[in-house]
Enzyme design. Structure first.
Site, PDB file in Angstrom:
ATOM      1  N   GLY A   1       0.818  -1.217   0.000  1.00 32.37           N
ATOM      2  CA  GLY A   1       0.000   0.000   0.000  1.00 32.37           C
ATOM      3  C   GLY A   1       0.846   1.258   0.000  1.00 32.37           C
TER       4      GLY A   1
ATOM      5  N   ARG B   1      -8.155  -2.351  -2.035  1.00 31.10           N
ATOM      6  CA  ARG B   1      -7.966  -1.279  -1.044  1.00 31.10           C
ATOM      7  C   ARG B   1      -8.327   0.089  -1.626  1.00 31.10           C
ATOM      8  NH1 ARG B   1      -2.466  -2.188   2.133  1.00 31.10           N
ATOM      9  NH2 ARG B   1      -3.442  -0.597   3.453  1.00 31.10           N
TER      10      ARG B   1
ATOM     11  N   SER C   1      -3.893   9.664   7.672  1.00 26.30           N
ATOM     12  CA  SER C   1      -3.167   8.648   6.915  1.00 26.30           C
ATOM     13  C   SER C   1      -1.877   9.236   6.384  1.00 26.30           C
ATOM     14  CB  SER C   1      -4.029   8.150   5.752  1.00 26.30           C
ATOM     15  OG  SER C   1      -3.211   7.572   4.753  1.00 26.30           O
TER      16      SER C   1
ATOM     17  N   ASP D   1      -0.503   0.079  13.248  1.00 28.18           N
ATOM     18  CA  ASP D   1      -0.026  -1.229  12.757  1.00 28.18           C
ATOM     19  C   ASP D   1       0.230  -2.214  13.891  1.00 28.18           C
ATOM     20  OD1 ASP D   1      -0.182  -0.314  10.177  1.00 28.18           O
ATOM     21  OD2 ASP D   1       1.939   0.188  10.019  1.00 28.18           O
TER      22      ASP D   1
ATOM     23  N   LYS E   1      -6.803  -2.361   5.769  1.00 26.98           N
ATOM     24  CA  LYS E   1      -5.362  -2.653   5.719  1.00 26.98           C
ATOM     25  C   LYS E   1      -5.151  -3.867   4.800  1.00 26.98           C
ATOM     26  CE  LYS E   1      -4.046   0.677   8.362  1.00 26.98           C
ATOM     27  NZ  LYS E   1      -3.295   1.779   7.776  1.00 26.98           N
TER      28      LYS E   1
ATOM     29  N   ARG F   1      -8.416  -6.222   9.443  1.00 18.71           N
ATOM     30  CA  ARG F   1      -7.726  -6.685  10.653  1.00 18.71           C
ATOM     31  C   ARG F   1      -8.649  -6.813  11.850  1.00 18.71           C
ATOM     32  NH1 ARG F   1      -1.846  -3.651   9.672  1.00 18.71           N
ATOM     33  NH2 ARG F   1      -1.113  -5.243   8.205  1.00 18.71           N
TER      34      ARG F   1
HETATM   35  C1  S3P Z   1       2.269   3.775   6.337  1.00 17.68           C
HETATM   36  C2  S3P Z   1       1.146   4.397   6.790  1.00 17.68           C
HETATM   37  C3  S3P Z   1       0.042   3.697   7.457  1.00 17.68           C
HETATM   38  C4  S3P Z   1       0.465   2.306   7.926  1.00 17.68           C
HETATM   39  C5  S3P Z   1       1.222   1.583   6.865  1.00 17.68           C
HETATM   40  C6  S3P Z   1       2.480   2.321   6.483  1.00 17.68           C
HETATM   41  C7  S3P Z   1       3.320   4.584   5.685  1.00 17.68           C
HETATM   42  O1  S3P Z   1      -1.031   3.546   6.558  1.00 17.68           O
HETATM   43  O2  S3P Z   1      -0.650   1.564   8.348  1.00 17.68           O
HETATM   44  O3  S3P Z   1       1.571   0.280   7.317  1.00 17.68           O
HETATM   45  O4  S3P Z   1       4.459   4.096   5.518  1.00 17.68           O
HETATM   46  O5  S3P Z   1       3.037   5.736   5.330  1.00 17.68           O
HETATM   47  P1  S3P Z   1      -2.148   4.714   6.338  1.00 17.68           P
HETATM   48  O6  S3P Z   1      -1.488   5.855   5.691  1.00 17.68           O
HETATM   49  O7  S3P Z   1      -3.183   4.071   5.447  1.00 17.68           O
HETATM   50  O8  S3P Z   1      -2.672   5.029   7.697  1.00 17.68           O
END
Ligand code: S3P
Length: 428
Positions: free
Chosen positions: A94, A122, A167, A315, A342, A346
């Site tokens: 993601g 997602r 986020s 996380d 996620k 989860r």
């Molecule tokens: C992350 C942001 C978070 C986190 C992901 C890593 C990042 O997600 O849950 O594992 O590296 O910017 P969200 O931006 O969807 O909250």
């Protein structure tokens, strides 16, 4: 792959954990946009970060590995990327698809981004929405909500974006696009999310202003290649910390773990549950705090977690739910509906596995209610192809009667290759 885990009475040792996943991704992406070489030390050689490396290579950036955890990214400057010859595949990552969308929104060429079955479910509009507002042309399935995404970038204008969700992926995508926009880009969030992008952009030479819940970025900076020393990932350390807390003879010393305040909520919450956790050797490198975590078996009590704490431990919630199973009383986790989108859902994945293990749990629309103190029995648990779900059940298995088997456990390689071997080596 099915992975079976036996319980243990003992878990002791001193170790370090692999590099921070979020910082590793950013070092490769920001390094690619900088002038000259960026040397990334302590890079996480997990599958997600390798997806980022492969995408950057396909965009014309030479990335060479000088050791398994050390990379040299040969940056070509802000306008040095070239149109890839094929679709870019982010696999399960993601962070890759969302942050890269921000960079690609600034490019005067067309890219198609796709990923595995989880990525293609997602939500992407949270990122494509503001990037389109900045002037990028983006098409995706379901009216732009789902990957594959086609991005035709260039000619961006800065926006002030009030994100409805906290986020870091959304914030980072908009900021990375803002590098290429005319004017100052600003992102406002309901509660602060992890700030690694801001910290790293600043270290590379970008002009950034940050407040409690906003970030402003000036466009078209000259970014200079750097040495990035990646701290250990607190999200990976959290599995070991919880394991040491719940086994009767547990004591682990984990060196050089990232302790950035936007990520260290898990330490505060475990301490509030009664965990004996001490922090030492604190240092700061390129704006990122790091230090040694010492943790030992503790009797835990339930807590309530919600609000601004959630983005600071998002996380770690699967493994926090495991700690709650061994705490006296009830633990309630609220305001965490983001967990549903996620790598897996989860909330339901944890509720399902906890129930199979004989624990008591209620699924809430925005979290979980866990009743601690029920004896667990080894069971067959599904990881739902989610690395953190697989590791959370592997930790629970250390204090269940009999053997616990976890399906599709190879997902662990996304963020912590060798995790189970490490656990086994700490048992005696
Ligand atoms: C992350 C942001 C978070 C986190 C992901 C890593 C990042 O997600 O849950 O594992 O590296 O910017 P969200 O931006 O969807 O909250």
């Amino acid at each position: 792959m099915i992975m079976c885990v036996k319980p243990t009475k003992k878990l002791t040792g001193r170790l370090s954990v692999p590099g921070d996943k979020s910082i590793s991704h950013r070092a490769v992406m920001i390094g690619a946009l900088a002038e000259g070489d960026t040397v990334v030390k302590g890079f996480l050689p997990g599958e997600d970060c390798l997806s980022t490396v492969n995408c950057m290579r396909a965009l014309g950036i030479p990335v060479t590995a000088s050791a398994e955890d050390e990379l040299v990214v040969c940056g070509k400057g802000l306008y040095g990327l070239r149109e890839p010859e094929d679709v870019l595949n982010v696999n399960n990552s993601g962070t890759t698809i969302r942050l890269l969308s921000g960079i690609l929104a600034g490019q005067d060429f067309t890219t198609v981004l796709t990923g595995d079955a989880s990525i293609r479910k997602r939500p992407m509009k949270r990122v494509t929405g503001p990037l389109k507002e900045m002037g990028a042309v983006i098409l995706g399935r379901a009216e732009g909500e789902l990957a594959p995404l086609t991005i035709r970038g260039g000619n961006l204008r800065a926006i002030r974006y009030e994100s409805p969700v906290s986020s870091a992926q959304v914030k980072s995508a908009v900021l990375l696009a803002g590098l290429f926009a005319t004017g100052c880009t600003e992102v406002v969030e309901p509660a602060p999310s992890r700030d690694h992008t801001e910290i790293m952009l600043q270290a590379f030479g970008a002009k950034i202003e940050t407040g409690s819940n906003y970030v402003r970025l000036e466009s078209e900076p000259v970014l200079q290649g750097q040495e990035v020393i990646v701290p250990g990932d607190i999200s990976s350390a959290a599995f070991l910390m919880t394991a040491a807390l719940i086994v009767p003879q547990g004591r682990l010393v984990i060196d050089d773990v990232g302790l950035n305040r936007t990520r260290s909520g898990i330490i505060e919450v475990l301490q509030a549950m009664g965990a004996k956790i001490e922090i030492s050797n604190v240092a700061l490198a390129a704006g990122e705090k790091r230090g040694t975590i010492t943790v030992e078996s503790s009797s835990l009590r339930g807590v309530s977690v919600g609000g601004e704490m959630i983005p600071r431990l998002i996380d770690e919630i699967p493994v926090l739910a495991v700690a709650a199973l061994f705490a006296s009383g009830v633990t309630e986790i609220r305001d965490a509906a983001e967990l549903k989108v996620k790598e897996s859902n989860r909330i339901s994945a944890m509720a399902e596995g906890i129930t199979r293990l004989g624990g008591r749990v209620e699924e809430l629309p925005d979290g979980l209610r866990i009743y601690g103190g029920y004896k667990l029995k080894g069971a067959r648990c599904q990881s739902h192809h989610d690395h953190r779900i697989a590791m959370a059940f592997a930790v629970a298995a250390l204090q269940a009667d009999g053997e616990t088997c976890i399906e599709d456990a190879e997902a662990i390689n996304i963020s912590y290759p060798g995790f189970m071997e490490v656990i086994e080596s700490l048992k005696d």
